[in-house]
Design a protein around this motif. Sequence first.
Motif, PDB file in Angstrom:
ATOM      1  N   LEU A 199       0.605  -1.157  -0.061  1.00 28.16           N
ATOM      2  CA  LEU A 199      -0.060   0.022   0.000  1.00 28.16           C
ATOM      3  C   LEU A 199       0.845   1.138   0.108  1.00 28.16           C
ATOM      4  O   LEU A 199       0.192   2.431   0.137  1.00 28.16           O
ATOM      5  CB  LEU A 199      -1.125   0.002   1.337  1.00 28.16           C
ATOM      6  CG  LEU A 199      -1.970  -1.187   1.268  1.00 28.16           C
ATOM      7  CD1 LEU A 199      -3.014  -1.053   2.427  1.00 28.16           C
ATOM      8  CD2 LEU A 199      -2.785  -1.282   0.021  1.00 28.16           C
ATOM      9  N   TYR A 200       2.242   1.183  -0.269  1.00 29.14           N
ATOM     10  CA  TYR A 200       2.913   2.404  -0.432  1.00 29.14           C
ATOM     11  C   TYR A 200       2.719   3.127  -1.554  1.00 29.14           C
ATOM     12  O   TYR A 200       3.101   4.220  -1.616  1.00 29.14           O
ATOM     13  CB  TYR A 200       4.469   1.994  -0.649  1.00 29.14           C
ATOM     14  CG  TYR A 200       4.974   1.584   0.894  1.00 29.14           C
ATOM     15  CD1 TYR A 200       4.116   1.652   2.159  1.00 29.14           C
ATOM     16  CD2 TYR A 200       6.562   1.381   0.986  1.00 29.14           C
ATOM     17  CE1 TYR A 200       4.763   1.045   3.289  1.00 29.14           C
ATOM     18  CE2 TYR A 200       6.899   0.919   2.243  1.00 29.14           C
ATOM     19  CZ  TYR A 200       6.134   0.767   3.209  1.00 29.14           C
ATOM     20  OH  TYR A 200       6.741   0.346   4.683  1.00 29.14           O
ATOM     21  N   ILE A 201       1.804   2.815  -2.301  1.00 25.26           N
ATOM     22  CA  ILE A 201       1.328   3.242  -3.656  1.00 25.26           C
ATOM     23  C   ILE A 201       0.323   4.508  -2.978  1.00 25.26           C
ATOM     24  O   ILE A 201       0.191   5.384  -4.014  1.00 25.26           O
ATOM     25  CB  ILE A 201       0.841   2.275  -4.535  1.00 25.26           C
ATOM     26  CG1 ILE A 201       0.265   3.024  -5.801  1.00 25.26           C
ATOM     27  CG2 ILE A 201      -0.526   1.717  -3.856  1.00 25.26           C
ATOM     28  CD1 ILE A 201      -0.518   2.021  -6.899  1.00 25.26           C
ATOM     29  N   ILE A 202      -0.131   4.242  -1.935  1.00 28.75           N
ATOM     30  CA  ILE A 202      -1.128   5.141  -1.415  1.00 28.75           C
ATOM     31  C   ILE A 202      -0.547   6.517  -0.682  1.00 28.75           C
ATOM     32  O   ILE A 202       0.558   5.934   0.135  1.00 28.75           O
ATOM     33  CB  ILE A 202      -2.177   4.584  -0.525  1.00 28.75           C
ATOM     34  CG1 ILE A 202      -2.933   3.405  -1.271  1.00 28.75           C
ATOM     35  CG2 ILE A 202      -3.055   5.591   0.058  1.00 28.75           C
ATOM     36  CD1 ILE A 202      -3.936   2.748  -0.145  1.00 28.75           C
ATOM     37  N   LYS A 203      -0.931   7.637  -0.894  1.00 26.73           N
ATOM     38  CA  LYS A 203      -0.152   8.540  -0.227  1.00 26.73           C
ATOM     39  C   LYS A 203       0.152   8.461   1.129  1.00 26.73           C
ATOM     40  O   LYS A 203      -1.225   8.387   1.704  1.00 26.73           O
ATOM     41  CB  LYS A 203      -0.586  10.007  -0.873  1.00 26.73           C
ATOM     42  CG  LYS A 203      -0.342  10.628  -2.134  1.00 26.73           C
ATOM     43  CD  LYS A 203      -0.392  12.067  -2.161  1.00 26.73           C
ATOM     44  CE  LYS A 203       0.258  12.513  -3.673  1.00 26.73           C
ATOM     45  NZ  LYS A 203      -0.109  13.938  -3.954  1.00 26.73           N
ATOM     46  N   GLY A 204       1.275   8.628   1.862  1.00 28.63           N
ATOM     47  CA  GLY A 204       1.218   9.031   3.067  1.00 28.63           C
ATOM     48  C   GLY A 204       1.340   7.390   3.746  1.00 28.63           C
ATOM     49  O   GLY A 204       1.554   7.499   5.063  1.00 28.63           O
ATOM     50  N   CYS A 205       1.030   6.280   3.043  1.00 30.11           N
ATOM     51  CA  CYS A 205       1.069   5.042   3.731  1.00 30.11           C
ATOM     52  C   CYS A 205       2.435   4.684   4.024  1.00 30.11           C
ATOM     53  O   CYS A 205       2.816   4.337   5.269  1.00 30.11           O
ATOM     54  CB  CYS A 205       0.717   4.105   2.935  1.00 30.11           C
ATOM     55  SG  CYS A 205       0.414   2.419   3.594  1.00 30.11           S
ATOM     56  N   GLU A 206       3.594   4.916   3.468  1.00 29.85           N
ATOM     57  CA  GLU A 206       4.878   4.547   3.733  1.00 29.85           C
ATOM     58  C   GLU A 206       5.453   5.336   4.959  1.00 29.85           C
ATOM     59  O   GLU A 206       6.093   4.916   5.773  1.00 29.85           O
ATOM     60  CB  GLU A 206       5.917   4.661   2.563  1.00 29.85           C
ATOM     61  CG  GLU A 206       7.336   4.473   2.629  1.00 29.85           C
ATOM     62  CD  GLU A 206       8.257   4.659   1.584  1.00 29.85           C
ATOM     63  OE1 GLU A 206       9.516   4.178   1.485  1.00 29.85           O
ATOM     64  OE2 GLU A 206       7.827   5.007   0.537  1.00 29.85           O
ATOM     65  N   GLU A 207       4.998   6.715   4.856  1.00 28.28           N
ATOM     66  CA  GLU A 207       5.510   7.861   5.949  1.00 28.28           C
ATOM     67  C   GLU A 207       5.034   7.287   7.190  1.00 28.28           C
ATOM     68  O   GLU A 207       5.463   7.360   8.146  1.00 28.28           O
ATOM     69  CB  GLU A 207       4.880   9.080   5.570  1.00 28.28           C
ATOM     70  CG  GLU A 207       5.884   9.829   4.328  1.00 28.28           C
ATOM     71  CD  GLU A 207       5.165   9.148   2.875  1.00 28.28           C
ATOM     72  OE1 GLU A 207       5.852   9.752   1.885  1.00 28.28           O
ATOM     73  OE2 GLU A 207       4.290   8.489   2.976  1.00 28.28           O
TER      74      GLU A 207
ATOM     75  N   GLU B  57     -12.320   7.194  -1.156  1.00 23.88           N
ATOM     76  CA  GLU B  57     -11.666   7.893  -2.052  1.00 23.88           C
ATOM     77  C   GLU B  57      -9.954   7.571  -1.891  1.00 23.88           C
ATOM     78  O   GLU B  57      -9.767   7.745  -0.774  1.00 23.88           O
ATOM     79  CB  GLU B  57     -11.765   9.489  -2.378  1.00 23.88           C
ATOM     80  CG  GLU B  57     -10.783   9.893  -3.310  1.00 23.88           C
ATOM     81  CD  GLU B  57     -11.148  11.474  -3.206  1.00 23.88           C
ATOM     82  OE1 GLU B  57     -11.913  11.916  -4.017  1.00 23.88           O
ATOM     83  OE2 GLU B  57     -10.362  12.268  -2.725  1.00 23.88           O
ATOM     84  N   PHE B  58      -9.218   7.325  -2.930  1.00 25.72           N
ATOM     85  CA  PHE B  58      -7.893   7.070  -2.558  1.00 25.72           C
ATOM     86  C   PHE B  58      -7.150   7.988  -3.384  1.00 25.72           C
ATOM     87  O   PHE B  58      -7.429   8.138  -4.764  1.00 25.72           O
ATOM     88  CB  PHE B  58      -7.608   5.442  -3.003  1.00 25.72           C
ATOM     89  CG  PHE B  58      -8.216   4.320  -2.487  1.00 25.72           C
ATOM     90  CD1 PHE B  58      -7.260   4.120  -1.196  1.00 25.72           C
ATOM     91  CD2 PHE B  58      -9.359   3.928  -2.490  1.00 25.72           C
ATOM     92  CE1 PHE B  58      -7.859   2.858  -0.650  1.00 25.72           C
ATOM     93  CE2 PHE B  58      -9.837   2.955  -1.888  1.00 25.72           C
ATOM     94  CZ  PHE B  58      -9.203   2.477  -0.809  1.00 25.72           C
ATOM     95  N   GLU B  59      -6.198   8.765  -3.030  1.00 27.02           N
ATOM     96  CA  GLU B  59      -5.127   9.442  -3.627  1.00 27.02           C
ATOM     97  C   GLU B  59      -3.772   8.606  -3.560  1.00 27.02           C
ATOM     98  O   GLU B  59      -3.115   8.148  -2.601  1.00 27.02           O
ATOM     99  CB  GLU B  59      -4.853  10.638  -2.879  1.00 27.02           C
ATOM    100  CG  GLU B  59      -3.949  11.599  -3.634  1.00 27.02           C
ATOM    101  CD  GLU B  59      -3.859  13.124  -3.064  1.00 27.02           C
ATOM    102  OE1 GLU B  59      -3.304  14.062  -3.531  1.00 27.02           O
ATOM    103  OE2 GLU B  59      -4.635  13.202  -2.126  1.00 27.02           O
ATOM    104  N   LEU B  60      -3.105   8.417  -4.823  1.00 23.32           N
ATOM    105  CA  LEU B  60      -2.034   7.708  -5.052  1.00 23.32           C
ATOM    106  C   LEU B  60      -0.779   8.413  -5.143  1.00 23.32           C
ATOM    107  O   LEU B  60      -0.843   9.805  -5.679  1.00 23.32           O
ATOM    108  CB  LEU B  60      -2.246   6.495  -6.301  1.00 23.32           C
ATOM    109  CG  LEU B  60      -3.309   5.763  -6.303  1.00 23.32           C
ATOM    110  CD1 LEU B  60      -3.632   5.034  -7.440  1.00 23.32           C
ATOM    111  CD2 LEU B  60      -3.571   4.914  -4.876  1.00 23.32           C
TER     112      LEU B  60
END
Length: 628
Positions: free
Chosen positions: A183-191, A220-223
């Motif tokens: 899910l690092y493709i989703i903004k903020g997930c990796e952080e 809604e998802f933001e990538l």
Amino acid sequence: MRRVALLVAALASLLVLAACGGQTSETSEVVKEVTKVVTQVVEGETVEKVVVVTATPEPSGPEPVTVNINWGTEPPTADPALSTDTTSHAVIEEIFLGLTDLDPETAEAIPELALEWNANEDNTVWTFKMRDNAVWVRHVPGGETEVVTDDEGNPRKVTAHDVVYGVKRTCDPRTGSDYSYILYIIKGCEELNTADPDAENFQELYDAVGVRAVDDFTVEFELNYGAGFFPQIASMPVTFPVPQWVIEEKGDRWVEPGFIVTNGPYVIDEWVHGDHLDLVRNPHWYGWEEFADKAGNIERLHGVMIEEASTEFALYESNELDTAGVPLEQMDRVKTDPVLSKELVNNPVNCTYYYGFITKKAPTDDVRVRRALSMAIDRKTLVEAVLKGGQIPANAFTNPLNYGSPAGDPEVAPWALPEDMGGWGYAKAVEEAKKLLEEAGYPDGSGLDILLMHNVSEGHAKIAQAIQAMWQQAFPQATVTIETQEWRVYLKTIEKDSPLEDKPNVYRLDWCADYPHANNWVHEVFHPEEGSNRPMMSYDDPQVGDLVREFAETTKAAQTASPEEQLALYKRAEQLLVDEIAAMAPIYYYTRVAVAKPWLDRVWGEPGRMYLWMWKLDVDARNAAMGK
């Protein structure tokens, strides 16, 4: 799935072989506890242990339509955020729903909780419109399945808020999801996932993850980058909605029978760890009416946990299992038997069988040793003389059923391909392997000591023994030791953060596609920072550190490249991974080698997806065959 898509006892079975109110009762209030002695293999030794299990009362009334299968091993978990293997995935896929599912024939995303979805122009923002008739249920083991209600007594529906919670829970480092990198493709997930939970800005990072509920039934998802394959990622358990109120109340015990709250077509009725796990139909699933034309008749699944392929097959032949894998030693007989040959299923499966190298542990810390070991695997002989199931020798990690795979391209590890596929052929490969070992200081293998490890499975054992013999013949003075471990222990041993001294030099795994794209393979499995990276590839490696960095940059660049550029980048990534760095040795591409009784009409999805709700069983035909 895949998921990691690891196949537990794969050769045996496939060979391919949200904050809300609401309460639940304690298990002890509704379930009688009993004890049972269960035999398991732990760290290579057979042991007995007493486990507390829930007793299933004797059924009253007509016997439910029951299909008998073998899970192949103990599912490590039923928690969607924690699942990394196909056995756990197979259970989770039956009891939970995702926004999407994958079509069993095309692997394209199809509606499940989401009825429709769309993206902005550059595929960086995805909006899913959800159905409003999926409900949360709780099953009393041996009893009824009840719809969970809210504080006002209304059915608790599965909402966009549950999806948001499920996704953020996966990204939350406190969850400990080994699959969160997907899910690092989703903004903020990796952080969020890499943050210190005690940091002052942790809540800010949690709130900033790019998933939000637009309303109760729109998410809604933001990538971070445009991804046309995101609807397929939305079919993965790490994105599934989960019941926040139960998890907060029960903690790690929330997945136990009697506690667990789910929403899929089936529910867990009984789970005797190390022995069996049974599912029963969820009568409150919307699909039984909406998809009546496709729905099957399976009311109960009885699933045993047998790791030995020979035992599984014997149970199949005695009609105690309705479907099974075919052991290696039975392949010739099954193919020629007038009855079994008609029950045999043999088709391509989107999985790759491989050996990984621990690049920080001597002697496989030397790239020359890793390359030599990979070169000295006779893939053609292995698939033709040992496996015998139509498998294809592999020169690249990414299975040919995926976009961006260079499988079969002789410019990628030509030594892995036989001459009739445009490769070097085995004789030349061994000749070059000997030269590499001599350069590394191991002439004819002298002084070379290799530990090869695999999880308990007769099929894996036969493959390991065959490859051990190949290595011994190519390098006669080498020492190659094989060690086995029970699946759950094995997964911990080969985790990249586990103690180096506990790791082998070479480990067995396979990968099955979560979605049919090379990004799911080279990036999400082997990227040094954003993938699982079990080989422990490092930028500071004195031999291949620069190549590791190039590999990481190449797989990242491919994510935002044009389709034409992607093909070249993924090919280069494979050249680096399997040849120049040699972090792993692809061995073969799977086929499904299984049998099913004539009275069972089942769906053959990819590993980790059974589509049990579509299976049909002719009870009368089975009873007749068994003399009942």
